[in-house]
Structures are given as C-alpha cells and as structure tokens.
Design an enzyme around this catalytic site. Structure first.
Site, PDB file in Angstrom:
ATOM      1  N   GLU A   3      19.106   2.414  37.899  1.00  0.00           N
ATOM      2  CA  GLU A   3      20.460   2.371  38.432  1.00  0.00           C
ATOM      3  C   GLU A   3      20.522   1.118  39.308  1.00  0.00           C
ATOM      4  O   GLU A   3      19.605   0.299  39.275  1.00  0.00           O
ATOM      5  CB  GLU A   3      20.759   3.641  39.243  1.00  0.00           C
ATOM      6  N   LYS A  36      24.685  -2.421  36.038  1.00  0.00           N
ATOM      7  CA  LYS A  36      23.258  -2.226  35.765  1.00  0.00           C
ATOM      8  C   LYS A  36      22.723  -3.306  34.821  1.00  0.00           C
ATOM      9  O   LYS A  36      21.642  -3.160  34.253  1.00  0.00           O
ATOM     10  CB  LYS A  36      23.028  -0.823  35.173  1.00  0.00           C
ATOM     11  N   ARG A  86      11.883   4.221  24.888  1.00  0.00           N
ATOM     12  CA  ARG A  86      12.870   4.923  24.054  1.00  0.00           C
ATOM     13  C   ARG A  86      13.793   4.003  23.259  1.00  0.00           C
ATOM     14  O   ARG A  86      14.678   4.490  22.548  1.00  0.00           O
ATOM     15  CB  ARG A  86      13.682   5.887  24.926  1.00  0.00           C
TER      16      ARG A  86
END
Length: 244
Positions: A3, A36, A86
């Site tokens: 974040e 971000k 991921r």
DNA sequence: ATTCGGACCTGAAAGC
DNA sequence: TGCTTTCAGGTCCGAA
C-alpha cells in the site's frame, strides 16, 4: 501487500540508489510514487511504471529467485530485481506518465480536510471502509491501513458515510495521516511477501492493532477482534470500540 | 450508484 | 501422512 507506506519506502530507498544510473543509454532522473504506482523517470522523458499488486517486490541488487520476473541491469553492473510470486504485478515502459497517472483521487498524505468532507458528501451512500480503499477517491490506502485507520478513529467499517459527524470525519482525516506516516517510519508492514528495496522486512507488523488479529484481544478494551467480509475484503475491527 | 462474485495466479496454513 | 479448503498488502469486469 504494498500500500502507500510500502511503495513510498521502496521509492525513497531506490531514489537514493539509482538516480543518475544508466539503463540502456538512458539516465535515471527521478523515482516517484503516485497512488500505489512506482515510477522511474529517464533523461529521454520515458518512464518505467510498476504496480506490485499483492506480492511484488523491487529489490536493488536482489538475488534472482524462482519468483523473479525481470532483472533490470544498469551500466555500472548493479541491477534491480522484480519478484512477484502471484504474477498479478506488472511493469511497463511509457513515453509519458500522464495517462497512467490519470483516474486517481488525491494522495492520502496530501488531501486536506475540506476535500475529504466534499468527498464524503459526494459518496454519502457508500460505506466508509470501501471508500477509503477506493483509489479513484483517495489514493494509496489498502486493506491493512483502512482497517488500522478506522480502529484508531473508532469508526465501524460498515458505517454509512452520510452518518459520519464532523468530529468523526476529523478523526478519520487525522488518523489517515497519522497511521500512514507512522507506517512509513517503520518501512511498511511485512505480513508475508513484502520486502523493501534493500530486501528487508517492514517493521509495522508489530504495531498493527486489528489487521490479521481475529479473535485476539483488543489492545484498548480487551474485547475479541472480529473479522467480516466487506466489499469482498476482510475487515477487522473491535466490536466494542467501533460500534455500529 | 453500489454491491457482489469471479477472474487473474501462487503458495502457505489450517482443517479433516 | 496426505488431500482439500481457505486465505492473502490489488484491481478489473460484468451482472444484479
């Protein structure tokens, strides 16, 4: 993971390390953050834009691993490693950053109280937690810090924005600044994947009051912290300190 | 306008 | 010891 505090930490560290270095004949002139996004600017007015999504890492001179997606080599032999377990994260090279920077609300650390109240008026029908996480409304806050901000402000995450008093709005405003600044001081939160640009974990995890603490005792009142899905994300809160 | 579920991927931890 | 389920710092899309 990352974040605002995490991306800001990486930005500050990278700025010190890579400004002035050359990558394929272009000199790095600046390292910035918007929302971000991490942005590296070059002398030829091109830029590299990164979004780390949930598990991205940008590590200066990082040793390649199985999650390494890209290594950027500088002319002096140093390098920048982009890891992403991921594979949700991305990077792209652009000629200008204007398009990429469009569509975000004001930076969470820069927004003033008046603008926040205007936003609350405009989005009065929504719930406070999803609103704090909406990048088009306010840029930089994600799931960890929205939970922590609302705990500090003693506001239930499901509160309808239109029911917030002036005083409560101020508490939210005040704690947005306070929590994010403190998290930057601690170089962000490492729950699992996050690393700063030096490959180190962030230290804010030990300061978390509610995020990831379902069933544990509230540090203020001793009640059990609750977890509830709101807008598809886990909201953590103290049912006693943050009544609806 | 808002909310919901699913999609994109991988891997760690918890449950059985 | 497995095998299955759940969960994860984000965002985007289409359907109710």
């Amino acid at each position: 993971m990352p974040e605002l505090p995490e991306v800001e930490t990486i930005k500050r560290q990278l700025a010190r390390k890579v400004i002035g270095k050359k990558l394929r004949n272009r000199k790095i002139t600046n390292v910035r953050r918007r929302a971000k996004l991490l942005i590296i600017d070059f002398s030829d007015n091109s830029s590299l834009i990164f979004h780390l999504k949930l598990t991205g890492q940008l590590i200066f001179n990082g040793k390649p691993s199985s999650s390494t997606r890209k290594v950027f080599y500088f002319e002096d032999g140093s390098h920048l490693t982009f890891n992403d377990a991921r594979k949700f994260g991305w990077w792209k090279k652009v000629k200008g950053t204007k398009r990429a920077e469009e569509g975000f609300g004001p930076e969470a650390l820069e927004v003033d109280f008046k603008s926040l109240k205007t936003l609350f008026k405009k989005r009065s029908n929504t719930k406070i937690k999803p609103l704090l996480m909406d990048q088009k409304s306010i840029a930089g806050i994600g799931n960890i810090y929205s939970n922590e901000i609302l705990f500090a402000a003693r506001i239930h995450p499901l509160r309808q924005v239109k029911t917030l008093s002036e005083k409560e709005a101020w508490q939210i405003f005040h704690n947005v600044k306070k929590i994010l600044k403190k998290a930057i001081q601690y170089r962000g939160t490492t729950e699992q994947y996050y690393r700063d640009a030096c490959g180190q974990e962030g230290d804010y995890l030990k300061l978390l009051k509610v995020y990831g603490r379902e069933g544990k005792k509230c540090s203020r009142c001793g009640a059990a912290i609750k977890r509830e899905k709101i807008g598809g994300r886990s909201a953590y809160f103290c049912p006693k300190c943050q009544p609806l």
